[in-house]
Design a protein around this motif. Structure first.
Motif, PDB file in Angstrom:
ATOM      1  N   TYR A   1      -4.613   2.638 -12.217  1.00  0.00           N
ATOM      2  CA  TYR A   1      -3.231   2.966 -11.963  1.00  0.00           C
ATOM      3  C   TYR A   1      -2.357   3.441 -13.168  1.00  0.00           C
ATOM      4  CZ  TYR A   1      -3.910   3.348  -6.951  1.00  0.00           C
ATOM      5  OH  TYR A   1      -4.368   3.478  -5.751  1.00  0.00           O
TER       6      TYR A   1
ATOM      7  N   GLU B   1      -7.552  -2.821 -10.876  1.00  0.00           N
ATOM      8  CA  GLU B   1      -6.744  -1.917  -9.947  1.00  0.00           C
ATOM      9  C   GLU B   1      -5.551  -1.425 -10.624  1.00  0.00           C
ATOM     10  OE1 GLU B   1      -6.091   0.394  -6.396  1.00  0.00           O
ATOM     11  OE2 GLU B   1      -7.908  -0.874  -7.134  1.00  0.00           O
TER      12      GLU B   1
ATOM     13  N   ASP C   1      -4.752   7.504 -12.554  1.00  0.00           N
ATOM     14  CA  ASP C   1      -5.527   7.710 -11.489  1.00  0.00           C
ATOM     15  C   ASP C   1      -4.309   7.661 -10.385  1.00  0.00           C
ATOM     16  OD1 ASP C   1      -7.554   8.518  -9.807  1.00  0.00           O
ATOM     17  OD2 ASP C   1      -8.399   6.181  -9.870  1.00  0.00           O
ATOM     18  N   TYR C   2      -3.888   8.509 -10.216  1.00  0.00           N
ATOM     19  CA  TYR C   2      -2.918   8.716  -8.966  1.00  0.00           C
ATOM     20  C   TYR C   2      -3.470  10.166  -8.151  1.00  0.00           C
ATOM     21  CZ  TYR C   2       0.321   5.769 -11.533  1.00  0.00           C
ATOM     22  OH  TYR C   2       0.663   4.655 -12.391  1.00  0.00           O
ATOM     23  N   SER C   3      -4.542  10.219  -8.102  1.00  0.00           N
ATOM     24  CA  SER C   3      -5.058  11.386  -7.251  1.00  0.00           C
ATOM     25  C   SER C   3      -4.811  11.233  -5.885  1.00  0.00           C
ATOM     26  CB  SER C   3      -6.499  11.673  -7.643  1.00  0.00           C
ATOM     27  OG  SER C   3      -7.194  10.515  -7.259  1.00  0.00           O
ATOM     28  N   LYS C   4      -4.969  10.288  -5.299  1.00  0.00           N
ATOM     29  CA  LYS C   4      -4.807  10.147  -3.753  1.00  0.00           C
ATOM     30  C   LYS C   4      -3.341  10.321  -3.489  1.00  0.00           C
ATOM     31  CE  LYS C   4      -8.743   7.113  -2.560  1.00  0.00           C
ATOM     32  NZ  LYS C   4      -9.049   6.090  -2.207  1.00  0.00           N
ATOM     33  N   ILE C   5      -2.473   9.585  -4.270  1.00  0.00           N
ATOM     34  CA  ILE C   5      -0.883   9.700  -4.243  1.00  0.00           C
ATOM     35  C   ILE C   5      -0.709  11.306  -4.360  1.00  0.00           C
ATOM     36  CG2 ILE C   5       1.145   8.935  -5.035  1.00  0.00           C
ATOM     37  CD1 ILE C   5      -0.185   6.390  -5.821  1.00  0.00           C
ATOM     38  N   GLU C   6      -1.058  11.874  -5.422  1.00  0.00           N
ATOM     39  CA  GLU C   6      -0.739  13.324  -5.617  1.00  0.00           C
ATOM     40  C   GLU C   6      -1.163  14.157  -4.415  1.00  0.00           C
ATOM     41  OE1 GLU C   6      -2.455  14.066  -9.373  1.00  0.00           O
ATOM     42  OE2 GLU C   6      -0.724  12.952 -10.416  1.00  0.00           O
ATOM     43  N   GLU C   7      -2.216  13.854  -3.754  1.00  0.00           N
ATOM     44  CA  GLU C   7      -2.735  14.689  -2.666  1.00  0.00           C
ATOM     45  C   GLU C   7      -1.927  14.414  -1.615  1.00  0.00           C
ATOM     46  OE1 GLU C   7      -6.859  14.800   0.061  1.00  0.00           O
ATOM     47  OE2 GLU C   7      -7.090  13.746  -1.865  1.00  0.00           O
ATOM     48  N   ARG C   8      -1.770  13.071  -1.271  1.00  0.00           N
ATOM     49  CA  ARG C   8      -0.499  12.917  -0.105  1.00  0.00           C
ATOM     50  C   ARG C   8       0.601  13.488  -0.381  1.00  0.00           C
ATOM     51  NH1 ARG C   8      -1.884   6.720   1.065  1.00  0.00           N
ATOM     52  NH2 ARG C   8      -4.222   7.067   1.799  1.00  0.00           N
ATOM     53  N   LEU C   9       1.179  13.480  -1.640  1.00  0.00           N
ATOM     54  CA  LEU C   9       2.663  14.136  -1.774  1.00  0.00           C
ATOM     55  C   LEU C   9       2.428  15.687  -1.569  1.00  0.00           C
ATOM     56  CD1 LEU C   9       5.459  13.780  -2.785  1.00  0.00           C
ATOM     57  CD2 LEU C   9       4.567  14.024  -5.080  1.00  0.00           C
ATOM     58  N   ARG C  10       1.300  16.359  -1.855  1.00  0.00           N
ATOM     59  CA  ARG C  10       1.125  17.886  -1.727  1.00  0.00           C
ATOM     60  C   ARG C  10       1.233  18.066  -0.269  1.00  0.00           C
ATOM     61  NH1 ARG C  10      -3.260  17.518  -5.993  1.00  0.00           N
ATOM     62  NH2 ARG C  10      -2.032  17.862  -8.036  1.00  0.00           N
TER      63      ARG C  10
END
Length: 104
Positions: A54, A50, A58-67
């Protein structure tokens, strides 16, 4: 003399039984320890995987939430309310298969 031999035999037998019982208990404890150690190694490997995921970006989920949060903060109230409703509907759709599986 026969009484002494019987006592000696009984004593040796008792000591042997105690030694075997102690050995069995020690062996069980060692097996439990090895199982626990293996379990902890698996957890450690999962945590490292894990962390590696990161560390590679692989911060795609975090970036999506931030957007989504940025859009919520900058959009008007009407657009905000409709997006929140869309997200609620989306979560209900995503949770539906999980509810069906738990019902089984």
């Amino acid at each position: 003399m026969d009484a002494n031999l019987i006592l000696i035999f009984a004593f040796v037998l008792t000591v042997a039984l105690l030694a075997m019982t102690t050995g069995i208990l020690i062996h069980r404890r060692q097996v439990e320890h090895e199982e626990r150690r293996a379990e902890l190694k698996v957890r450690e490997a999962e945590a490292k995987a894990e962390e590696a995921r990161y560390s590679k970006g692989d911060y795609s989920k975090i970036e999506e939430r931030l957007r989504v949060l940025e859009r919520i903060a900058t959009d008007s109230n009407h657009a905000l309310a409709s997006q929140i409703d869309e997200l609620r509907d989306l979560h209900q759709i995503e949770d539906l298969p999980a509810r069906v599986e738990t019902a089984r």
